[in-house]
Design a protein around this motif. Structure first.
Motif, PDB file in Angstrom:
ATOM      1  N   ASN A 125      -2.412 -12.888   4.349  1.00  0.00           N
ATOM      2  CA  ASN A 125      -3.709 -12.331   4.733  1.00  0.00           C
ATOM      3  C   ASN A 125      -3.691 -12.143   6.252  1.00  0.00           C
ATOM      4  N   ILE A 174      -0.740   1.191  13.236  1.00  0.00           N
ATOM      5  CA  ILE A 174      -1.189   2.421  12.567  1.00  0.00           C
ATOM      6  C   ILE A 174      -2.630   2.702  12.987  1.00  0.00           C
ATOM      7  N   TYR A 205     -14.774   1.683  10.834  1.00  0.00           N
ATOM      8  CA  TYR A 205     -13.357   2.077  10.751  1.00  0.00           C
ATOM      9  C   TYR A 205     -12.980   2.898  11.986  1.00  0.00           C
ATOM     10  N   GLY A 265      -7.740  -0.225   6.557  1.00  0.00           N
ATOM     11  CA  GLY A 265      -8.436   0.726   5.691  1.00  0.00           C
ATOM     12  C   GLY A 265      -9.932   0.616   5.837  1.00  0.00           C
ATOM     13  N   GLY A 273       0.826  -1.222   0.000  1.00  0.00           N
ATOM     14  CA  GLY A 273       0.000   0.000   0.000  1.00  0.00           C
ATOM     15  C   GLY A 273       0.848   1.254   0.000  1.00  0.00           C
ATOM     16  N   ASN A 283      -5.184   4.532  -1.681  1.00  0.00           N
ATOM     17  CA  ASN A 283      -6.181   3.696  -2.379  1.00  0.00           C
ATOM     18  C   ASN A 283      -7.455   3.510  -1.562  1.00  0.00           C
ATOM     19  N   GLN A 284      -7.281   3.352  -0.227  1.00  0.00           N
ATOM     20  CA  GLN A 284      -8.435   2.965   0.580  1.00  0.00           C
ATOM     21  C   GLN A 284      -9.391   4.133   0.858  1.00  0.00           C
ATOM     22  N   ASN A 285      -8.998   5.401   0.597  1.00  0.00           N
ATOM     23  CA  ASN A 285      -9.924   6.507   0.878  1.00  0.00           C
ATOM     24  C   ASN A 285     -10.167   7.411  -0.335  1.00  0.00           C
ATOM     25  N   PHE A 295      -4.611  13.031   7.228  1.00  0.00           N
ATOM     26  CA  PHE A 295      -5.243  12.639   5.966  1.00  0.00           C
ATOM     27  C   PHE A 295      -4.245  12.629   4.812  1.00  0.00           C
TER      28      PHE A 295
HETATM   29  P1  NAD Z   1      -3.591   1.384   1.055  1.00  0.00           P
HETATM   30  O1  NAD Z   1      -4.936   0.923   0.646  1.00  0.00           O
HETATM   31  O2  NAD Z   1      -2.713   2.071   0.056  1.00  0.00           O
HETATM   32  O3  NAD Z   1      -2.766   0.157   1.697  1.00  0.00           O
HETATM   33  C1  NAD Z   1      -3.351  -0.855   2.458  1.00  0.00           C
HETATM   34  C2  NAD Z   1      -2.687  -2.171   2.080  1.00  0.00           C
HETATM   35  O4  NAD Z   1      -3.206  -3.204   2.935  1.00  0.00           O
HETATM   36  C3  NAD Z   1      -2.978  -2.596   0.634  1.00  0.00           C
HETATM   37  O5  NAD Z   1      -1.782  -2.890  -0.069  1.00  0.00           O
HETATM   38  C4  NAD Z   1      -3.839  -3.848   0.777  1.00  0.00           C
HETATM   39  O6  NAD Z   1      -3.656  -4.802  -0.260  1.00  0.00           O
HETATM   40  C5  NAD Z   1      -3.375  -4.365   2.127  1.00  0.00           C
HETATM   41  N1  NAD Z   1      -4.363  -5.271   2.719  1.00  0.00           N
HETATM   42  C6  NAD Z   1      -5.708  -5.114   2.745  1.00  0.00           C
HETATM   43  N2  NAD Z   1      -6.292  -6.192   3.320  1.00  0.00           N
HETATM   44  C7  NAD Z   1      -5.290  -7.029   3.693  1.00  0.00           C
HETATM   45  C8  NAD Z   1      -5.257  -8.295   4.327  1.00  0.00           C
HETATM   46  N3  NAD Z   1      -6.378  -8.909   4.718  1.00  0.00           N
HETATM   47  N4  NAD Z   1      -4.056  -8.870   4.558  1.00  0.00           N
HETATM   48  C9  NAD Z   1      -2.907  -8.268   4.145  1.00  0.00           C
HETATM   49  N5  NAD Z   1      -2.880  -7.070   3.525  1.00  0.00           N
HETATM   50  C10 NAD Z   1      -4.057  -6.458   3.306  1.00  0.00           C
HETATM   51  O7  NAD Z   1      -3.860   2.329   2.303  1.00  0.00           O
HETATM   52  P2  NAD Z   1      -2.906   3.203   3.220  1.00  0.00           P
HETATM   53  O8  NAD Z   1      -3.561   4.512   3.360  1.00  0.00           O
HETATM   54  O9  NAD Z   1      -1.493   3.111   2.781  1.00  0.00           O
HETATM   55  O10 NAD Z   1      -3.121   2.429   4.613  1.00  0.00           O
HETATM   56  C11 NAD Z   1      -2.098   1.971   5.471  1.00  0.00           C
HETATM   57  C12 NAD Z   1      -2.599   2.087   6.903  1.00  0.00           C
HETATM   58  O11 NAD Z   1      -2.691   3.469   7.277  1.00  0.00           O
HETATM   59  C13 NAD Z   1      -4.002   1.502   7.139  1.00  0.00           C
HETATM   60  O12 NAD Z   1      -4.039   0.864   8.394  1.00  0.00           O
HETATM   61  C14 NAD Z   1      -4.875   2.736   7.178  1.00  0.00           C
HETATM   62  O13 NAD Z   1      -6.051   2.507   7.910  1.00  0.00           O
HETATM   63  C15 NAD Z   1      -3.944   3.707   7.866  1.00  0.00           C
HETATM   64  N6  NAD Z   1      -4.283   5.118   7.748  1.00  0.00           N
HETATM   65  C16 NAD Z   1      -4.387   5.717   6.530  1.00  0.00           C
HETATM   66  C17 NAD Z   1      -4.697   7.074   6.479  1.00  0.00           C
HETATM   67  C18 NAD Z   1      -4.826   7.808   5.164  1.00  0.00           C
HETATM   68  O14 NAD Z   1      -5.215   8.964   5.172  1.00  0.00           O
HETATM   69  N7  NAD Z   1      -4.523   7.189   4.053  1.00  0.00           N
HETATM   70  C19 NAD Z   1      -4.896   7.805   7.641  1.00  0.00           C
HETATM   71  C20 NAD Z   1      -4.780   7.153   8.859  1.00  0.00           C
HETATM   72  C21 NAD Z   1      -4.464   5.821   8.899  1.00  0.00           C
END
Ligand code: NAD
Length: 278
Positions: free
Chosen positions: A66, A160, A175, A96, A19, A211-213, A207
């Protein structure tokens, strides 16, 4: 004070390493000498990250994993032990939100029916999916990998969390609840593991567009009302970038810098959490 960031020969397991956030974090740890195990359910994304790190002269191996499947995690643990050695630092980045666990309305209104996509319309399965991914998806890798950290100096876990853990955001109750639980678990583990030398801390990003938001923040190229609201409530007036999470993560992971830091959750949010909006 040796302000020297060096993770040479440390074995770092990163979940969600394909991610946006954890690809960046794992790349930076590799540049500081760590051997990085990249775990993701999306094998191709993890492998792309591994290729990039290895091309840049680092050491990284991708594993399809997973975080909700404990048997699978046990298998991956054996592979990491064989390929890289015992884990020193676990970064729990898989997580996410999901559109299916998102209400359409910020507020329930008297004119909305019970079938509306307010709280009443959310499906149990969707709530479970998001809650489990973020909470159990943090707890299960800890159950599997922390066994190899017991009694070894410098070992630690970084979770995280999110701004949702402090004050829930509208529309995403599963979430929000899960990230509050992740912060709580971080403190619980800091206490639980304090006699066996494993520190446990978290970062709480503000923020970032990932991909997830993305679908909550943009309609194509156009920012949604929600994105505009977030930026109005972020005193620094912009989204964060993944590389802005690296410094605090290095700090928490480093035994030189943070050997007595245990059970903290560091917000990295451009001031969002400090701002009342007035
Ligand atoms: P992202 O979607 O880019 O990355 C998340 C990754 O987790 C993806 O590669 C996905 O394939 C993987 N994943 C999903 N389900 C899975 C599973 N069951 N087993 C193994 N891998 C799995 O999102 P991101 O923003 O890089 O998120 C990383 C972390 O940061 C998450 O915990 C998210 O909640 C947290 N976060 C993100 C934000 C933001 O603004 N983007 C803010 C606060 C916290």
């Amino acid at each position: 004070m040796p302000f020297n960031i060096d993770f040479t020969d440390k074995v770092i397991v990163v979940t969600g390493a394909g991610g946006v956030i954890c690809a960046k974090i794992s790349q930076e740890f590799a540049k500081k000498g760590a051997k990085v195990a990249l775990l993701d359910i999306n094998e191709e994304a993890a492998q792309n990250n591994a290729n990039q790190i290895n091309e840049d002269g680092g050491i990284a191996i991708a594993y399809k994993a997973n975080v909700l499947d404990k048997e699978n995690l046990e298998e991956v643990r054996k592979c990491v032990l064989r390929d890289l050695g015992k884990v020193d630092i676990l970064i729990n980045g898989a997580g996410g939100n999901n559109p299916k666990a998102t209400t359409e309305n910020e507020f329930h209104e008297t004119y909305l029916t019970e079938n509306s996509t307010s709280i009443f319309g959310l499906e149990k399965n969707s709530i479970e999916f998001v809650f489990n991914l973020n909470f159990l998806g943090t707890l299960l890798p800890i159950q599997v990998f922390a066994k190899d950290m017991i009694g070894r100096k410098g070992t630690n876990i970084i979770n995280i969390s999110s701004m949702n853990a402090y004050t829930p955001l509208t529309k995403i109750p599963a979430y929000s609840g899960a990230k509050a639980a992740v912060s709580n678990l971080t403190q619980w583990l800091a206490v639980h593991f304090s006699h066996v030398g494993i520190r446990c801390n978290a970062i709480a990003p503000g923020f970032l567009v990932t991909n997830q938001n993305r679908n909550l923040l943009f309609n194509g190229e156009i920012p949604t009302e929600r994105a505009k609201k977030i930026l109005r409530n972020t005193p620094m007036g912009r989204f964060g970038e993944a590389d802005e999470l690296v410094g605090a993560t290095f700090f928490l992971a480093s035994e030189n810098l943070a050997s007595f830091v245990n059970g903290v959750i560091i917000p990295i949010d451009g001031g969002f959490n400090a701002y009342s909006g007035v």
